[in-house]
Design a protein around this motif. Sequence first.
Motif, PDB file in Angstrom:
ATOM      1  N   ASP A   3       0.836  -1.209   0.000  1.00 57.41           N
ATOM      2  CA  ASP A   3       0.000   0.000   0.000  1.00 57.41           C
ATOM      3  C   ASP A   3       0.867   1.254   0.000  1.00 57.41           C
ATOM      4  O   ASP A   3       0.573   2.240  -0.701  1.00 57.41           O
ATOM      5  CB  ASP A   3      -0.920   0.024   1.218  1.00 57.41           C
ATOM      6  CG  ASP A   3      -2.075  -0.966   1.118  1.00 57.41           C
ATOM      7  OD1 ASP A   3      -2.342  -1.461   0.009  1.00 57.41           O
ATOM      8  OD2 ASP A   3      -2.714  -1.227   2.166  1.00 57.41           O
ATOM      9  N   SER A  16      -8.317   6.944  -3.173  1.00 57.92           N
ATOM     10  CA  SER A  16      -7.015   6.277  -3.168  1.00 57.92           C
ATOM     11  C   SER A  16      -7.096   5.015  -4.013  1.00 57.92           C
ATOM     12  O   SER A  16      -8.183   4.575  -4.400  1.00 57.92           O
ATOM     13  CB  SER A  16      -6.594   5.929  -1.736  1.00 57.92           C
ATOM     14  OG  SER A  16      -7.551   5.061  -1.138  1.00 57.92           O
ATOM     15  N   VAL A  54      -6.714   1.049  -4.106  1.00 60.76           N
ATOM     16  CA  VAL A  54      -6.834  -0.032  -3.126  1.00 60.76           C
ATOM     17  C   VAL A  54      -6.551  -1.368  -3.812  1.00 60.76           C
ATOM     18  O   VAL A  54      -6.742  -1.523  -5.020  1.00 60.76           O
ATOM     19  CB  VAL A  54      -8.235  -0.063  -2.480  1.00 60.76           C
ATOM     20  CG1 VAL A  54      -8.494   1.226  -1.717  1.00 60.76           C
ATOM     21  CG2 VAL A  54      -9.319  -0.283  -3.533  1.00 60.76           C
ATOM     22  N   LEU A  55      -6.106  -2.314  -3.018  1.00 67.05           N
ATOM     23  CA  LEU A  55      -5.791  -3.640  -3.538  1.00 67.05           C
ATOM     24  C   LEU A  55      -7.035  -4.281  -4.142  1.00 67.05           C
ATOM     25  O   LEU A  55      -8.098  -4.324  -3.521  1.00 67.05           O
ATOM     26  CB  LEU A  55      -5.246  -4.524  -2.409  1.00 67.05           C
ATOM     27  CG  LEU A  55      -4.790  -5.919  -2.842  1.00 67.05           C
ATOM     28  CD1 LEU A  55      -3.490  -5.836  -3.636  1.00 67.05           C
ATOM     29  CD2 LEU A  55      -4.608  -6.813  -1.614  1.00 67.05           C
ATOM     30  N   TYR A  61      -3.956  -2.998  -8.242  1.00 67.73           N
ATOM     31  CA  TYR A  61      -4.640  -1.965  -7.465  1.00 67.73           C
ATOM     32  C   TYR A  61      -5.614  -1.226  -8.367  1.00 67.73           C
ATOM     33  O   TYR A  61      -5.314  -0.952  -9.533  1.00 67.73           O
ATOM     34  CB  TYR A  61      -3.614  -0.968  -6.881  1.00 67.73           C
ATOM     35  CG  TYR A  61      -2.987  -1.432  -5.590  1.00 67.73           C
ATOM     36  CD1 TYR A  61      -3.319  -0.848  -4.370  1.00 67.73           C
ATOM     37  CD2 TYR A  61      -2.067  -2.471  -5.590  1.00 67.73           C
ATOM     38  CE1 TYR A  61      -2.763  -1.291  -3.188  1.00 67.73           C
ATOM     39  CE2 TYR A  61      -1.495  -2.915  -4.405  1.00 67.73           C
ATOM     40  CZ  TYR A  61      -1.834  -2.309  -3.205  1.00 67.73           C
ATOM     41  OH  TYR A  61      -1.275  -2.751  -2.033  1.00 67.73           O
TER      42      TYR A  61
END
Length: 206
Positions: free
Chosen positions: A79, A97, A99-100, A203
């Motif tokens: 991250d 953002s 994110v995985l 991501y």
Amino acid sequence: MSQIESLFATRLYRAKLSEHGDPIDQSELEASCWAIANDDEAGQTWCEENAYPGYTSYASLSDLPWRFPIFGDLVAALDKHVAAFVEDLEFDLDGQSLVLEDIWINILPEGGTHAAHIHPHSVISGTTYVAMPEGASAIKYEDPRHPMMMAAPPRRKDARRELKSFVYVAPDVGDVLLWESWLRHEVPMNMSEDERISVSFNYKWA
């Protein structure tokens, strides 16, 4: 006076995984990869049915951090690496953002390859390297402009790195590589007698 500048850069991020977060025990990570591979009958079946060399958990498991805590530690570090790459890329995420999206194990035996591909629907993709024995294959990146180079002559062998049609990167154990998901890449044949082990991930924009 004439001026030549480079436009539309393709960025590649490389760092030691340990640069962000607590150090990851690579031997524990490798043991966890093998434990999952040996128990994942669905993944083994998928690999056999699809003639996939070695093992991947891509089509079978989506919960690696739940199965082994070390994958949770790994994601926490990733991250931070992805956030650093986003800053370099100067993305405007509008207060959100990345994110995985998914994370999976790859175990490539001697003679195994992974054909050229991209990762649709993701923003950033990457890989961290768990076992890279001598002779293990580098990762190969392709100039994304190839479809438009209809009549272009080949580059000279000694062309500058940023002008080459293909770039090979030979990572070390503990390295993490990040790139934008549209960048076509492949893993040439593993020439080592031992397995090449990596953990790949995508991501997405939340």
